[in-house]
Write an enzyme that holds these catalytic residues in place. Structure first.
Site, PDB file in Angstrom:
ATOM      1  N   ASP A   7     -16.927  -6.892 -33.201  1.00  0.00           N
ATOM      2  CA  ASP A   7     -15.578  -7.380 -33.447  1.00  0.00           C
ATOM      3  C   ASP A   7     -15.721  -8.765 -34.067  1.00  0.00           C
ATOM      4  O   ASP A   7     -16.062  -9.722 -33.377  1.00  0.00           O
ATOM      5  CB  ASP A   7     -14.797  -7.449 -32.132  1.00  0.00           C
ATOM      6  CG  ASP A   7     -13.348  -7.869 -32.322  1.00  0.00           C
ATOM      7  OD1 ASP A   7     -12.809  -7.694 -33.431  1.00  0.00           O
ATOM      8  OD2 ASP A   7     -12.748  -8.369 -31.354  1.00  0.00           O
ATOM      9  N   GLU A  67     -15.478  -3.892 -37.515  1.00  0.00           N
ATOM     10  CA  GLU A  67     -14.055  -3.802 -37.845  1.00  0.00           C
ATOM     11  C   GLU A  67     -13.801  -4.317 -39.245  1.00  0.00           C
ATOM     12  O   GLU A  67     -14.278  -5.383 -39.637  1.00  0.00           O
ATOM     13  CB  GLU A  67     -13.210  -4.594 -36.846  1.00  0.00           C
ATOM     14  CG  GLU A  67     -11.729  -4.409 -37.094  1.00  0.00           C
ATOM     15  CD  GLU A  67     -10.853  -5.073 -36.049  1.00  0.00           C
ATOM     16  OE1 GLU A  67      -9.635  -4.843 -36.089  1.00  0.00           O
ATOM     17  OE2 GLU A  67     -11.371  -5.831 -35.207  1.00  0.00           O
ATOM     18  N   ASP A 140     -12.615  -9.150 -26.905  1.00  0.00           N
ATOM     19  CA  ASP A 140     -13.513  -9.039 -28.055  1.00  0.00           C
ATOM     20  C   ASP A 140     -14.682  -8.088 -27.753  1.00  0.00           C
ATOM     21  O   ASP A 140     -15.085  -7.301 -28.608  1.00  0.00           O
ATOM     22  CB  ASP A 140     -14.040 -10.426 -28.442  1.00  0.00           C
ATOM     23  CG  ASP A 140     -12.910 -11.392 -28.729  1.00  0.00           C
ATOM     24  OD1 ASP A 140     -12.454 -11.447 -29.883  1.00  0.00           O
ATOM     25  OD2 ASP A 140     -12.471 -12.066 -27.790  1.00  0.00           O
TER      26      ASP A 140
END
Length: 157
Positions: A7, A67, A140
């Site tokens: 992330d 991501e 996260d």
């Protein structure tokens, strides 16, 4: 297969390492790289590169699930998140880790089957899909684990 989910960020980079063996996902480790807010941007990016390289050497993932930024609500942080993501992608490439990128919508769809699922919905479903002893409290890290599971559910592993 070992997958590292990431992330991206500059202040906090979440990560989750998952082994996919015989149709099951097992959480190996998760955590975060947290940079010192008092450092300048260049120093923070160097810290991300160094810490991520150490993680890659330690856990030796086969692939990375990162991501993809395609829409960002907070206009104040998009540049720094994008810079952090760039360092992450470059570090993965330098270390020879194959990169797969997924949008938040793809992650939510692969985990819950619903593209507008909330973070708690995604986290709850990931808990059901993965063998773990302690699930992280930091969003996260939980998001990073979801990214790793997304790769398993989105590809022919």
């Amino acid at each position: 297969m070992r997958i590292i989910g990431i992330d991206p960020g500059t202040a906090i980079v979440g990560y989750g390492v998952v082994d996919y063996i015989d149709g099951e996902c097992n959480l190996v480790t998760s955590g975060s790289i947290q940079t010192d807010k008092n450092l300048d941007d260049a120093s923070r990016l160097c810290e991300i590169e160094s810490d991520l390289t150490t993680l890659l050497e330690m856990y030796k993932p086969d692939v990375a699930s990162v991501e993809k930024l395609f829409f960002f609500k907070n206009q104040k942080t998009i540049i720094t998140v994008a810079q952090g993501r760039g360092v992450i992608l470059a570090t993965l490439a330098k270390c020879g880790v194959k990169i797969f990128e997924y949008t938040p919508l793809q992650i939510k769809m692969s985990i819950t089957g619903y593209g507008k699922a909330t973070k708690p919905d995604v986290a709850e479903m990931v808990k059901k899909l993965i063998n773990y002893t302690v699930f992280p409290k930091l969003d996260d890290s939980a998001d990073a684990i979801a990214m790793a599971v997304c790769h398993v559910r989105s590809s022919e592993v």
